[in-house]
Design a protein around this motif. Structure first.
Motif, short mmCIF file in Angstrom:
data_model
loop_
_atom_site.label_atom_id
_atom_site.label_comp_id
_atom_site.label_asym_id
_atom_site.label_seq_id
_atom_site.Cartn_x
_atom_site.Cartn_y
_atom_site.Cartn_z
N LEU A 207 0.82 -1.21 0.00
CA LEU A 207 0.00 0.00 0.00
C LEU A 207 0.86 1.27 0.00
CD1 LEU A 207 -2.87 -1.01 2.48
CD2 LEU A 207 -2.93 -0.95 -0.01
N LEU A 208 2.15 1.08 -0.22
CA LEU A 208 3.05 2.25 -0.18
C LEU A 208 3.54 2.64 -1.57
CD1 LEU A 208 5.24 1.39 2.94
CD2 LEU A 208 3.29 2.94 2.83
N ASP A 209 3.66 3.93 -1.77
CA ASP A 209 4.19 4.49 -3.02
C ASP A 209 5.40 5.36 -2.70
OD1 ASP A 209 2.10 3.51 -4.57
OD2 ASP A 209 0.90 5.35 -4.37
N ALA A 210 6.17 5.62 -3.74
CA ALA A 210 7.20 6.66 -3.62
C ALA A 210 6.62 7.90 -4.30
CB ALA A 210 8.48 6.23 -4.32
N ALA A 211 6.30 8.91 -3.51
CA ALA A 211 5.73 10.14 -4.06
C ALA A 211 6.87 11.10 -4.38
CB ALA A 211 4.79 10.77 -3.05
N HIS A 212 6.68 11.88 -5.44
CA HIS A 212 7.63 12.94 -5.75
C HIS A 212 7.25 14.20 -4.97
CE1 HIS A 212 8.46 10.41 -9.25
NE2 HIS A 212 9.57 11.11 -9.44
N ILE A 213 8.22 14.92 -4.48
CA ILE A 213 7.93 16.23 -3.87
C ILE A 213 7.71 17.22 -5.02
CG2 ILE A 213 8.80 18.09 -2.41
CD1 ILE A 213 10.37 15.88 -0.85
N ILE A 214 8.73 17.46 -5.82
CA ILE A 214 8.55 18.20 -7.08
C ILE A 214 8.21 17.15 -8.14
CG2 ILE A 214 9.64 19.67 -8.82
CD1 ILE A 214 9.22 21.09 -6.11
N PRO A 215 7.06 17.28 -8.80
CA PRO A 215 6.60 16.23 -9.70
C PRO A 215 7.60 15.83 -10.79
CG PRO A 215 4.87 17.85 -9.34
CD PRO A 215 6.11 18.40 -8.71
N ASP A 216 7.54 14.57 -11.14
CA ASP A 216 8.31 13.97 -12.22
C ASP A 216 8.12 14.79 -13.49
OD1 ASP A 216 9.78 12.04 -13.47
OD2 ASP A 216 8.09 10.70 -13.83
N GLY A 217 9.18 15.04 -14.20
CA GLY A 217 9.05 15.77 -15.46
C GLY A 217 9.33 17.26 -15.31
#
Ligand code: ZN
Length: 305
Positions: A207-217
């Protein structure tokens, strides 16, 4: 004797075996998982071996290596090759051993254009399986080859070495690169956070993700641990939709609109109660979230929430 078509089928079966392991354990596989026997027809082998270059029996002289194990074991942050899917792979043994059994099997993979499984050491006894990888050129005088990770759906029908190399390069699509990026990023972020949601401390890896702080791209949206947060599915979505924000002081803030809502226990415990909490950050200081990036993102939260 293993026929050409059996050899191809066996490689594809091995990749599918890896798909299942990745689904179950995530992008970085613990060594013990890779030591489980992979069985194909009437033979089997452990994908993770002592030797860097591995060709299982009953494959024989002239047949291509099946598994390559990375000799380098390093933190992802230092590895630009992971982002391009283009790797340098050293021959086994010293300069006098360039024609030994292992290196011949490695070169056969180039000559026959057989896809290999590349196990990239991620530290802490974990490996990221990269597949299919092709050996695309041989730098014999310097004792290394180059590997290129390609998109899975690509089927190569080589006619000459030059064409093969060009074809593989051309087929190395954005998709293949993205896959490596995302898998590596998730594996490293989850490891840094010891598989724990930074907001609610949930410890269920699936149930865990790696979230970006500053979005990908975006310009500073690098796939590095410092630009990542291990978040559960709920808190990941909530962060992306500016329902929760995170200050550079690592304090969790819930949007005013959400704080005013009245609803069941999920809202109360899952969201409202995390307001004002301190973020759970990695023990290793260099792996902690970058405060500048957090601040930049927090300003967006303030504008949009
Ligand atoms: Zn959470």
């Amino acid at each position: 004797m293993v026929t050409e078509s059996q050899d191809n089928t066996m490689r594809e079966a091995l990749f599918q075996h890896m798909d299942r392991l990745v689904l179950e354990f995530g992008a970085s596989l613990p060594a013990f998982v890779l030591k489980r026997r992979f069985v194909f027809e009437d033979f089997g082998f452990m994908p993770l071996q002592q030797n860097g270059i591995f060709r299982p029996q009953p494959l024989q002289e002239g047949d291509a290596a099946v598994v390559l194990l990375s000799s380098v074991d390093g933190p992802y942050e230092d590895r630009s090759d992971v982002e391009t899917g283009y790797f340098q792979y050293r021959y086994q043994g010293g300069s006098k051993d360039r024609d030994n059994w292992y290196n011949r099997a490695l070169r056969s993979a180039l000559e026959k254009q057989k896809p290999v499984l590349y196990l990239l050491g991620m530290g802490a006894n974990e490996y990221m399986p990269l597949y299919p990888c092709y050996v695309i050129n041989d730098n014999r005088s310097n004792g290394f080859v180059n590997l290129q990770l390609v998109n899975r759906s690509v089927v190569l029908t080589p006619t000459s070495d030059v064409e093969v190399t060009t074809a593989i390069r051309a087929y190395t699509t954005v998709l293949a690169k993205r896959r490596v990026h995302q898998e590596a990023f998730r594996g490293l972020v989850l490891k840094a956070y010891s598989d724990t949601c930074a907001v609610c401390s949930l410890k269920i890896r699936k149930l865990l993700d790696a979230a970006h702080i500053i979005p990908d791209g975006e310009e500073r949206g690098d796939p590095i641990v410092q630009n990542g947060l291990a978040l559960c599915k709920l808190h990941h979505e909530a962060y992306d939709f500016n329902i929760i924000g995170i200050k550079s002081s690592y304090e969790v803030v819930v949007s005013e609109k959400t704080m005013e809502l009245v609803d069941g226990p999920m809202l109360t415990h899952g969201l409202k109660e995390v307001h004002g909490k301190q973020l759970i950050v990695p023990r290793r200081i260099p792996s902690r979230p970058d405060r500048e990036r957090l601040e930049e993102r927090f300003q967006r939260f303030l504008r949009q929430s």
